[in-house]
Design a protein around this motif. Structure first.
Motif, PDB file in Angstrom:
ATOM      1  N   PHE A 313      -1.217  -5.599   6.267  1.00 51.07           N
ATOM      2  CA  PHE A 313      -0.799  -4.446   5.473  1.00 51.07           C
ATOM      3  C   PHE A 313      -1.981  -3.716   4.844  1.00 51.07           C
ATOM      4  CE2 PHE A 313       2.983  -7.326   5.166  1.00 51.07           C
ATOM      5  CZ  PHE A 313       3.822  -6.549   5.941  1.00 51.07           C
ATOM      6  N   SER A 331       0.437  -0.047   6.620  1.00 54.40           N
ATOM      7  CA  SER A 331       0.142   0.303   5.228  1.00 54.40           C
ATOM      8  C   SER A 331       1.153   1.311   4.708  1.00 54.40           C
ATOM      9  CB  SER A 331      -1.267   0.890   5.115  1.00 54.40           C
ATOM     10  OG  SER A 331      -2.234  -0.055   5.453  1.00 54.40           O
ATOM     11  N   HIS A 334       4.394  -0.521   4.132  1.00 52.82           N
ATOM     12  CA  HIS A 334       4.288  -1.320   2.908  1.00 52.82           C
ATOM     13  C   HIS A 334       4.451  -0.432   1.677  1.00 52.82           C
ATOM     14  CE1 HIS A 334       2.161  -3.533  -0.327  1.00 52.82           C
ATOM     15  NE2 HIS A 334       2.640  -4.603   0.283  1.00 52.82           N
ATOM     16  N   LYS A 338       7.569  -0.637  -1.004  1.00 51.87           N
ATOM     17  CA  LYS A 338       7.265  -0.901  -2.411  1.00 51.87           C
ATOM     18  C   LYS A 338       7.801   0.210  -3.309  1.00 51.87           C
ATOM     19  CE  LYS A 338       5.092  -4.841  -2.424  1.00 51.87           C
ATOM     20  NZ  LYS A 338       5.656  -6.009  -3.154  1.00 51.87           N
ATOM     21  N   THR A 343      10.724  -5.490  -0.739  1.00 56.51           N
ATOM     22  CA  THR A 343       9.664  -6.407  -0.319  1.00 56.51           C
ATOM     23  C   THR A 343       9.620  -6.434   1.210  1.00 56.51           C
ATOM     24  OG1 THR A 343      11.160  -8.332  -0.306  1.00 56.51           O
ATOM     25  CG2 THR A 343       9.944  -7.876  -2.347  1.00 56.51           C
ATOM     26  N   LYS A 345       7.757  -8.819   4.451  1.00 52.35           N
ATOM     27  CA  LYS A 345       6.944  -9.974   4.843  1.00 52.35           C
ATOM     28  C   LYS A 345       7.099 -10.178   6.348  1.00 52.35           C
ATOM     29  CE  LYS A 345      10.697 -13.147   3.568  1.00 52.35           C
ATOM     30  NZ  LYS A 345      11.093 -14.269   2.710  1.00 52.35           N
TER      31      LYS A 345
END
Length: 363
Positions: A313, A331, A334, A338, A343, A345
Motif C-alpha cells: 500500500f 495506494s 487504501h 480509509k 479497513t 488487508k
C-alpha cells in the motif's frame, strides 16, 4: 509416607524447574516462542515426582505442544494460561492411568504448575505488547510518509493539470490542420494517447492526495459492482480470465461515493488480472453483516512475496516492470477505503494467489 529426604529431593526438582523456566523466559527471543514453550514443557516433565512416566501438554490458541504425541488415557493436573485476564490455553501434566491414580500427585506439584502457567501468561502478554508496539510504530511511520507525500503530490497534480490540458487541446487543433497526412496523424495519436495516460496518473495522484471531492450517498452497491465488472469484460476476455460475483443478497446498502467505489474495484480487479494466469479466475464476493459490509477480491496469481507484504500500500511501490505500473493503484485504494472509515488487508489465497478484504462500516 514420604521421607524427609524424598520431600527435599522433590522440592529441589521444583525449584530447579522454576529457575529454568524463569531463565528461559528472561532470555526469550519472541521469534522463537515455540522452542521456548517446548523447553518449558520438558522442564515441567523433569520436575514431577515420577518424571520417567510424566506426560506434558501445553496448549495456546496457536500452539499445541506434547512431550509424547500418543498420550493415551491419563490422570493429570491442569492449570490455565491467562493473557490479559483472558484464558489463552492451558498446561496439563499427567501419568498413564494404567499405572497411576490422582492420589499420586503432590500438592506442591499443582502449585508449581500454577506458577509456571502464570509465567507463561506473562511471557505471552509481553510478546503481544511488543507486536502491538511494532504495528503502531509502522502505522505512525506510514501515516507520516503519506502526509508528506500527499502534500507533494497535490502540488505536482495541480502543476501538471494545466500543461496537460494545453497539450491535449492544441493536439486536437493540430489534428484538423494535418488532415490527410497519415504519418503525422499517427504521431499525433501517440501524443494524445500519452497525454491522456498522463492525465489518468494525475487523477490517481489527486485521489491519493485526497484532492478529489467526495460525494457520499446511501446506495445499493451490488449494481455498481456488476457495472464495474461488466466494463472490464472485454479486458478480462482478452486475457482469458473469468470474473465471478458472489453476493449474500441483491440489495446491500452502503453510504459511499459511487465513483470512488468503482475506482477501488477497477484497481483491485485490474491488479488481480495482471497477475492471473490464463484460464484463471477472479472472484468478487460481497457479504453484509450486522454492522459492516465485507468485500473480497481473490485471484489465482503468484501471490505477494512475504518480504513485500508490508509495502503493497506504499505510494509508488510496484512489482510490475518499468512502464507498466505507477505504483499508485493500491495506494489510491487504501486512501479511499480509509476515507470511508474502512479497513483493507490482504492474505494468501489457496492454493495460490491473493485475497484483498475490504470492510466498510455501516454508517
Amino acid at each position: 509416607m514420604h521421607t524427609a529426604e524424598e520431600k527435599l529431593r522433590e522440592r529441589i526438582k521444583e525449584l530447579t524447574c522454576l529457575y529454568e523456566v524463569t531463565s528461559l523466559i528472561v532470555n526469550c527471543d519472541y521469534e522463537q516462542i515455540e522452542e521456548v514453550l517446548r523447553a518449558i514443557a520438558h522442564c515441567l516433565q523433569r520436575a514431577w515426582q515420577f518424571d520417567a512416566d510424566a506426560l506434558v501438554e501445553l496448549q495456546t490458541s496457536s500452539l499445541n505442544i506434547k512431550t509424547d504425541e500418543e498420550m493415551g488415557k491419563s490422570v493429570f493436573l491442569q492449570s490455565s494460561i491467562k493473557v490479559f485476564n483472558e484464558q489463552e490455553g492451558f498446561i496439563r501434566v499427567g501419568y498413564p492411568s494404567s499405572k497411576y491414580t490422582q492420589s499420586d500427585f503432590l500438592i506442591e506439584e499443582q502449585r508449581l504448575l500454577d506458577n509456571v502457567c502464570l509465567e507463561v501468561g506473562n511471557l505471552l502478554e509481553r510478546k503481544e505488547i511488543k507486536e502491538n508496539q511494532v504495528d503502531i510504530r509502522r502505522q505512525v511511520e506510514q501515516a507520516d510518509r503519506l502526509r508528506i507525500l500527499g502534500e507533494i503530490t497535490a502540488g505536482i497534480a495541480h502543476e501538471l493539470n494545466t500543461p496537460l490540458a494545453n497539450i491535449l487541446g492544441f493536439a486536437e487543433l493540430l489534428r484538423e490542420r494535418i488532415e490527410g497526412d497519415a504519418d503525422a496523424e499517427k504521431d499525433l495519436d501517440k501524443i494524445i494517447s500519452n497525454a491522456i495516460f498522463s492525465r489518468e496518473v494525475v487523477k490517481k495522484l489527486m485521489f491519493f492526495a485526497c484532492e478529489m471531492p467526495q460525494e457520499r450517498a446511501r446506495v445499493n452497491i451490488v449494481p455498481i459492482i456488476k457495472d464495474a465488472i461488466d466494463l472490464l469484460g472485454t479486458t478480462l476476455s482478452r486475457n482469458e480470465v473469468s470474473c465471478e460475483l458472489e453476493v449474500s443478497q441483491e440489495n446491500i446498502t452502503l453510504k459511499i461515493d459511487k465513483i470512488q467505489l468503482t475506482q477501488v474495484l477497477f484497481n483491485l480487479i485490474v491488479n488481480a488480472l495482471y497477475f492471473s494466469p490464463p484460464k484463471g479466475k477472479i472472484v468478487v464476493a460481497v457479504c453484509e453483516h450486522q454492522e459492516t459490509v465485507v468485500l473480497k477480491i481473490s485471484d489465482e496469481g503468484i501471490g505477494i512475496p512475504e518480504d513485500m507484504a508490508n509495502k503493497v500500500f506504499d505510494p509508488f511501490f510496484t512489482t510490475k516492470p518499468v512502464g507498466e505500473g505507477s505504483g499508485l493503484g493500491l495506494s489510491v485504494v487504501h486512501g479511499i477505503v480509509k476515507s470511508h472509515q474502512g479497513t483493507i488487508k490482504h492474505m494468501p489465497n489457496s492454493p495460490s494467489g491473493t485475497i484483498f478484504t475490504i470492510e466498510f462500516p455501516k454508517l
